[in-house]
Design an enzyme around this catalytic site. Structure first.
Site, PDB file in Angstrom:
ATOM      1  CG  HIS A 127      30.238  -1.735  21.168  1.00 32.81           C
ATOM      2  ND1 HIS A 127      29.829  -2.651  22.098  1.00 32.81           N
ATOM      3  CD2 HIS A 127      29.087  -1.157  20.704  1.00 32.81           C
ATOM      4  CE1 HIS A 127      28.502  -2.634  22.194  1.00 32.81           C
ATOM      5  NE2 HIS A 127      28.031  -1.742  21.354  1.00 32.81           N
TER       6      HIS A 127
ATOM      7  CG  HIS B 179      31.789  -4.439  30.397  1.00 31.09           C
ATOM      8  ND1 HIS B 179      30.748  -3.659  30.828  1.00 31.09           N
ATOM      9  CD2 HIS B 179      31.387  -5.020  29.243  1.00 31.09           C
ATOM     10  CE1 HIS B 179      29.754  -3.774  29.954  1.00 31.09           C
ATOM     11  NE2 HIS B 179      30.110  -4.589  28.988  1.00 31.09           N
TER      12      HIS B 179
ATOM     13  CG  ASP C 230      33.438  -8.878  22.515  1.00 33.04           C
ATOM     14  OD1 ASP C 230      32.614  -9.458  21.800  1.00 33.04           O
ATOM     15  OD2 ASP C 230      33.330  -7.701  22.878  1.00 33.04           O
TER      16      ASP C 230
HETATM   17  N1  ACO Z   1      43.643  -3.741  28.650  1.00 31.01           N
HETATM   18  C1  ACO Z   1      44.483  -3.003  29.424  1.00 31.01           C
HETATM   19  N2  ACO Z   1      44.105  -2.009  30.249  1.00 31.01           N
HETATM   20  C2  ACO Z   1      42.795  -1.742  30.277  1.00 31.01           C
HETATM   21  C3  ACO Z   1      41.846  -2.461  29.519  1.00 31.01           C
HETATM   22  C4  ACO Z   1      42.323  -3.500  28.678  1.00 31.01           C
HETATM   23  N3  ACO Z   1      41.491  -4.209  27.950  1.00 31.01           N
HETATM   24  N4  ACO Z   1      40.611  -1.980  29.750  1.00 31.01           N
HETATM   25  C5  ACO Z   1      40.765  -0.974  30.628  1.00 31.01           C
HETATM   26  N5  ACO Z   1      42.081  -0.836  30.955  1.00 31.01           N
HETATM   27  C6  ACO Z   1      42.641   0.102  31.924  1.00 31.01           C
HETATM   28  C7  ACO Z   1      42.712   1.509  31.348  1.00 31.01           C
HETATM   29  O1  ACO Z   1      43.952   1.748  30.729  1.00 31.01           O
HETATM   30  C8  ACO Z   1      42.507   2.346  32.581  1.00 31.01           C
HETATM   31  O2  ACO Z   1      43.712   2.359  33.317  1.00 31.01           O
HETATM   32  P1  ACO Z   1      44.147   3.713  34.095  1.00 31.01           P
HETATM   33  O3  ACO Z   1      43.039   3.997  35.073  1.00 31.01           O
HETATM   34  O4  ACO Z   1      45.457   3.374  34.745  1.00 31.01           O
HETATM   35  O5  ACO Z   1      44.262   4.776  33.047  1.00 31.01           O
HETATM   36  C9  ACO Z   1      41.517   1.542  33.410  1.00 31.01           C
HETATM   37  O6  ACO Z   1      41.730   0.172  33.020  1.00 31.01           O
HETATM   38  C10 ACO Z   1      40.067   1.934  33.178  1.00 31.01           C
HETATM   39  O7  ACO Z   1      39.789   1.784  31.787  1.00 31.01           O
HETATM   40  P2  ACO Z   1      38.893   2.758  30.944  1.00 31.01           P
HETATM   41  O8  ACO Z   1      39.369   2.737  29.524  1.00 31.01           O
HETATM   42  O9  ACO Z   1      38.797   4.093  31.607  1.00 31.01           O
HETATM   43  O10 ACO Z   1      37.485   2.043  31.067  1.00 31.01           O
HETATM   44  P3  ACO Z   1      36.226   2.319  30.160  1.00 31.01           P
HETATM   45  O11 ACO Z   1      35.062   1.948  30.964  1.00 31.01           O
HETATM   46  O12 ACO Z   1      36.274   3.685  29.580  1.00 31.01           O
HETATM   47  O13 ACO Z   1      36.420   1.302  28.914  1.00 31.01           O
HETATM   48  C11 ACO Z   1      36.389  -0.676  27.651  1.00 31.01           C
HETATM   49  C12 ACO Z   1      35.808   0.069  28.864  1.00 31.01           C
HETATM   50  C13 ACO Z   1      36.285   0.219  26.392  1.00 31.01           C
HETATM   51  C14 ACO Z   1      35.574  -1.926  27.409  1.00 31.01           C
HETATM   52  C15 ACO Z   1      37.859  -1.024  27.925  1.00 31.01           C
HETATM   53  O14 ACO Z   1      37.945  -1.878  29.050  1.00 31.01           O
HETATM   54  C16 ACO Z   1      38.540  -1.657  26.728  1.00 31.01           C
HETATM   55  O15 ACO Z   1      39.025  -0.938  25.860  1.00 31.01           O
HETATM   56  N6  ACO Z   1      38.578  -3.037  26.648  1.00 31.01           N
HETATM   57  C17 ACO Z   1      39.156  -3.718  25.519  1.00 31.01           C
HETATM   58  C18 ACO Z   1      38.175  -3.711  24.358  1.00 31.01           C
HETATM   59  C19 ACO Z   1      37.040  -4.689  24.582  1.00 31.01           C
HETATM   60  O16 ACO Z   1      37.229  -5.829  24.978  1.00 31.01           O
HETATM   61  N7  ACO Z   1      35.838  -4.209  24.272  1.00 31.01           N
HETATM   62  C20 ACO Z   1      34.629  -5.010  24.400  1.00 31.01           C
HETATM   63  C21 ACO Z   1      33.803  -4.526  25.530  1.00 31.01           C
HETATM   64  S1  ACO Z   1      32.388  -5.551  25.747  1.00 31.01           S
HETATM   65  C22 ACO Z   1      31.376  -5.132  24.515  1.00 31.01           C
HETATM   66  O17 ACO Z   1      31.348  -4.041  23.998  1.00 31.01           O
HETATM   67  C23 ACO Z   1      30.529  -6.110  24.029  1.00 31.01           C
END
Ligand code: ACO
Length: 516
Positions: A324, A363, A419
């Protein structure tokens, strides 16, 4: 010869939807509904005006049919309680991580994740970031409308005259270890701020003070918005071993924050206007984002009717995590570890092998470009004109380009989020990496307070208390320790801390026995 499995035609029954009583009907051969159906099957479809905007649920366990109203594209989870099995157990909805569950009605922020739209109280984020100020946006989020000139002057006066903190609170921040993470200091000091105001403590002043007393609610809003920058700046000054600067009147909200952060002994010090404006825009962009993890935490904690300082501390703790608000710090650490553009392909491959995460991408809500990222990318260059170009921008841009042309990311609809570029601006402006989450928390306080206040006004509010699916042991009887089998798994092998705790205990026991 291989025998083909025989699929038996499904038997048809006619059932009374209220009692579940059923009787079979013969399946006329060849009668089918829907193209390609091979066996006879009927679906009872309700018709007429009353059936519109409803969901018909047929419980195949009992043959009972339920009509569930649909309002605002949503069904009420409690309407599924009536869907009971033969033991009378009602149906529950399982949604780990709230992926498809709405938990509040809100008028504050609207996001269309597919179209990349973000609006506060109906105003597009692009207009607010160009024309408004953070404090005006805070007013808009909390009170629902843009303020008139008089309303804004009153609000600014109240907030800026609540920037001082109790000297004991300042001493508390001083007592932290010199290298304590500023976000930990921020969370702890925010929670401690609740202890300085007994009249705002529901445990002492009454459990309904915040639902009934709007003046008290406003007072806490002014205090928290005013003090948050002071608490944040004190954490920074302690970290760099410099005395805290008292807040200054006559400066804007963001200017005062930068003043408290940076002033040394220069007479008439005023932060650079471009940098103050850039930070103000960043604060606008971070002010709210509907029910993200930390705002949901704010509402969750607030639903117990605790004081807002404690709730803000809890929300800030939720924000601290790397998935987050901690992501802006993690993005810069990731870019630093990649180092140069030529290392990007190897990094991308390691992400695709799931060894690493592309921080600042993806996201829960946006399946297209986060509109805040577009604004921040442009803002970065305005800041670089003043402070010089941050070399990692080249790596960031190439990383974005490569990711946005790679099937792994495009098929999952992963785009840069807020971010991805914000950390580079903070870095260029000279903020230390571990301070980035604090820079996210300060403006998000406005959103947390807006949601908290909205929740306090909700007439049918309930304490947030989700349900679980219990997957543990069934009832069993206590076994005295001397009758339990020794297992291979020992705490001392699981953690070093536990083993050092054990050493401490045995040394204490040794002393007690007079052996040491
Ligand atoms: N890098 C690589 N793969 C990713 C990423 C990433 N940043 N984000 C999602 N994925 C992939 C997952 O591995 C998943 O793949 P799969 O379906 O083959 O298993 C798919 O995309 C869906 O991802 P989820 O984790 O299920 O998506 P969720 O909605 O639960 O998570 C989150 C969202 C936490 C933001 C995620 O995208 C992430 O971890 N991003 C990186 C951290 C980040 O930048 N956080 C800031 C968010 S914005 C904020 O809070 C202000």
């Amino acid at each position: 010869m291989v025998q083909q499995p025989q699929t038996k035609p499904r038997e048809l029954v006619v059932a009374d939807p209220t009692t579940g009583a059923s009787c079979p009907i013969p399946a006329p051969n060849g009668v089918s509904k829907g193209q390609g159906a091979t066996h006879a099957s009927f679906v009872v479809l309700p018709t007429g005006e009353s059936a519109r905007d409803t969901l018909t649920v047929l419980d195949n366990r009992t043959n009972k049919v339920y009509t569930i109203p649909i309002t605002d594209g949503t069904v009420k989870a409690t309407d599924f309680r009536q869907v009971q099995d033969t033991s009378g157990e009602g149906l529950r909805l399982f949604d780990a991580g709230f992926v498809n569950t709405a938990v509040a009605r809100s008028k504050i922020t609207e996001i269309d994740g597919a179209k990349g739209i973000l609006r506060y109280r109906g105003y597009p984020i692009e207009q607010l970031s160009e024309k408004s100020t953070f404090l005006e946006v805070a007013y808009l989020l909390i009170y629902g409308e843009l303020p008139s000139k008089g309303q804004f002057d009153d609000f600014e006066y109240e907030v800026m005259h609540h920037t001082y903190v109790h000297v004991k609170l300042a001493e508390l921040e001083q007592s932290f270890q010199y290298d304590a993470h500023p976000m930990g200091m921020f969370i702890a000091t925010m929670a401690a701020a609740s202890t300085f105001d007994p009249s705002g403590n529901p445990a002492l002043a009454g459990s309904d003070i915040y639902t009934k007393d709007r003046k008290l609610r406003n007072k806490q809003i002014f205090r928290i918005l005013g003090k948050v920058t002071t608490i944040a700046a004190m954490a920074y000054r302690h970290r760099i071993g410099r005395p805290a600067n008292p807040p200054q009147q006559g400066l804007s909200y963001t200017e005062n924050f930068l003043y408290m952060m940076d002033h040394l002994s220069e007479p008439g010090f005023r932060p650079h206007p471009t940098l103050a404006r850039a930070l103000d825009v960043l604060f606008i962009l971070h002010a709210d984002h509907e029910l993200n993890c930390s705002t949901a935490a704010m509402r969750h904690i607030g639903s117990s009717l605790v004081d807002p300082y404690s709730a803000v501390a809890g929300a800030a703790a939720a924000l601290y995590g790397p998935l987050h608000g901690g992501a802006n710090e993690a993005v810069v650490r990731m870019l630093e570890s990649i180092g140069t553009v030529d290392k990007i392909p190897a990094f991308i491959e390691s992400v695709k092998r799931r060894e690493k995460k592309l921080m600042g991408f993806g996201h829960r809500i946006y399946t297209s470009y986060d509109p805040r990222a577009t604004i921040i990318r442009k803002l970065a260059y305005e800041v670089f004109e003043v402070v010089g170009t941050e070399p990692l921008i080249e790596v960031a841009q190439e990383l974005e380009r490569v990711a946005l042309t790679d099937e792994y990311f495009t098929s999952r609809k992963l785009y840069p989020n807020v971010d991805f570029y914000s950390g580079l601006i903070y870095k260029a402006m000279g903020f230390p990496l571990d301070y980035f989450p604090v820079l996210f928390a300060i403006p998000r306080v406005a959103g947390w307070l807006a949601h908290w206040s909205e929740a306090m006004d909700e007439p049918n509010a309930k304490i947030w208390r989700p349900r679980q699916i219990y997957c543990g042991e069934a009832r069993r009887d206590y076994v005295p320790i001397e009758h339990r089998a020794e297992t291979d798994v020992r705490l001392t092998e699981m953690t070093k801390t536990a083993s050092s705790a054990r050493r401490r205990i045995s040394s204490w026991e040794g002393k007690k026995a007079g052996k040491l």
